[in-house]
Write a protein that holds these residues in place. Sequence first.
Motif, short mmCIF file in Angstrom:
data_model
loop_
_atom_site.label_atom_id
_atom_site.label_comp_id
_atom_site.label_asym_id
_atom_site.label_seq_id
_atom_site.Cartn_x
_atom_site.Cartn_y
_atom_site.Cartn_z
N GLU A 54 3.45 -6.00 -2.70
CA GLU A 54 4.67 -6.21 -1.94
C GLU A 54 5.27 -7.53 -2.41
O GLU A 54 4.55 -8.41 -2.90
CB GLU A 54 4.36 -6.27 -0.44
CG GLU A 54 3.81 -4.98 0.14
CD GLU A 54 4.82 -3.84 0.14
OE1 GLU A 54 6.04 -4.11 0.24
OE2 GLU A 54 4.39 -2.68 0.02
N GLU A 57 3.33 -10.99 -2.34
CA GLU A 57 1.91 -10.76 -2.10
C GLU A 57 1.10 -11.16 -3.33
O GLU A 57 1.46 -10.84 -4.47
CB GLU A 57 1.69 -9.27 -1.78
CG GLU A 57 0.29 -8.90 -1.36
CD GLU A 57 0.19 -7.44 -0.97
OE1 GLU A 57 -0.35 -7.16 0.11
OE2 GLU A 57 0.66 -6.57 -1.75
N GLU A 61 -4.72 -10.10 -2.55
CA GLU A 61 -4.30 -9.49 -1.28
C GLU A 61 -3.91 -8.03 -1.49
O GLU A 61 -4.22 -7.17 -0.65
CB GLU A 61 -3.10 -10.25 -0.70
CG GLU A 61 -3.42 -11.66 -0.26
CD GLU A 61 -2.16 -12.45 0.10
OE1 GLU A 61 -2.26 -13.27 1.02
OE2 GLU A 61 -1.11 -12.26 -0.55
N THR A 62 -3.26 -7.75 -2.61
CA THR A 62 -2.88 -6.37 -2.93
C THR A 62 -4.11 -5.49 -3.08
O THR A 62 -4.16 -4.38 -2.54
CB THR A 62 -2.03 -6.30 -4.22
OG1 THR A 62 -0.87 -7.12 -4.06
CG2 THR A 62 -1.62 -4.88 -4.54
N ILE A 64 -7.15 -5.91 -1.83
CA ILE A 64 -7.79 -5.73 -0.53
C ILE A 64 -7.01 -4.72 0.31
O ILE A 64 -7.59 -3.80 0.90
CB ILE A 64 -7.91 -7.08 0.20
CG1 ILE A 64 -8.92 -7.97 -0.53
CG2 ILE A 64 -8.28 -6.89 1.66
CD1 ILE A 64 -8.88 -9.44 -0.12
N ARG A 65 -5.70 -4.86 0.35
CA ARG A 65 -4.84 -3.95 1.13
C ARG A 65 -4.89 -2.53 0.60
O ARG A 65 -5.10 -1.57 1.35
CB ARG A 65 -3.40 -4.47 1.14
CG ARG A 65 -2.42 -3.53 1.86
CD ARG A 65 -0.98 -4.05 1.82
NE ARG A 65 -0.47 -4.33 0.50
CZ ARG A 65 -0.04 -3.41 -0.37
NH1 ARG A 65 -0.08 -2.12 -0.07
NH2 ARG A 65 0.44 -3.77 -1.55
N GLU A 66 -4.71 -2.37 -0.71
CA GLU A 66 -4.66 -1.02 -1.30
C GLU A 66 -5.99 -0.28 -1.14
O GLU A 66 -6.01 0.91 -0.81
CB GLU A 66 -4.28 -1.09 -2.79
CG GLU A 66 -2.83 -1.42 -3.04
CD GLU A 66 -1.88 -0.27 -2.72
OE1 GLU A 66 -2.32 0.89 -2.63
OE2 GLU A 66 -0.68 -0.54 -2.57
N TYR A 68 -8.25 -0.70 1.16
CA TYR A 68 -8.42 -0.29 2.56
C TYR A 68 -7.46 0.85 2.92
O TYR A 68 -7.86 1.84 3.53
CB TYR A 68 -8.23 -1.45 3.53
CG TYR A 68 -8.48 -1.00 4.94
CD1 TYR A 68 -9.77 -0.78 5.39
CD2 TYR A 68 -7.42 -0.70 5.78
CE1 TYR A 68 -10.01 -0.30 6.67
CE2 TYR A 68 -7.65 -0.21 7.06
CZ TYR A 68 -8.95 -0.01 7.50
OH TYR A 68 -9.19 0.48 8.75
N GLU A 69 -6.18 0.72 2.53
CA GLU A 69 -5.20 1.75 2.87
C GLU A 69 -5.61 3.12 2.32
O GLU A 69 -5.43 4.13 2.99
CB GLU A 69 -3.82 1.39 2.30
CG GLU A 69 -3.10 0.33 3.07
CD GLU A 69 -1.75 -0.04 2.46
OE1 GLU A 69 -1.09 -0.91 3.05
OE2 GLU A 69 -1.35 0.52 1.41
N ARG A 74 -13.59 -1.93 3.05
CA ARG A 74 -13.24 -3.36 3.02
C ARG A 74 -13.90 -3.97 1.79
O ARG A 74 -15.05 -3.67 1.48
CB ARG A 74 -13.75 -4.07 4.27
CG ARG A 74 -13.15 -3.54 5.56
CD ARG A 74 -11.79 -4.12 5.79
NE ARG A 74 -11.25 -3.66 7.07
CZ ARG A 74 -9.99 -3.76 7.40
NH1 ARG A 74 -9.13 -4.29 6.56
NH2 ARG A 74 -9.57 -3.33 8.56
#
Length: 165
Positions: A54, A57, A61-62, A64-66, A68-69, A74
């Motif tokens: 994003e 970002e 962080e990307t 970790i987010r991707e 999990y999404e 985690r």
Amino acid sequence: MATPEFIRHLRTSIGRQLLWLPGVSAVVFDDQGRVLLGKRADTGGWSVIGGIPEPGEQPAETAIREVYEETAVRVAVEGVVLIETMPPTHYPNGDVCQFMDVTLRCRAIGGEARVNDDESLEVGWFDVDALPELEEYALTRIKRAQEAGPTWFHKMGEEPEGQQP
């Protein structure tokens, strides 16, 4: 990979012409040394987990987010595996994108692997000597992440890893 809203907005201004984008790939290992893969809804093929940051970002962080999404797992980011500019991709709708991929080695720290969004058909852990069929770029990233050596950078004049001239 779902198209982020900010890219759809950009496309209203620039049309289908080449769009230069960052991408982040996460090679995730568990305590048994298995790698986490997702079967992509858009291509039907297995791959490492990844996505587009994003605006603003950070790559870690990307990742970790991707992860999990897409998988409900985690992760902790352990390091940079490689940085590489990929050849342009031409999509069926006429869009053209070129990605600079930052591949990160990650370690699973929690969660249970499962399909967690509409980008994946399946997710699962695989022994590195029993991987499903993968494209060469995914195999290269997994191999380099296993080595845990210094960050790999593409050298001038070389073909990108896993790409045919």
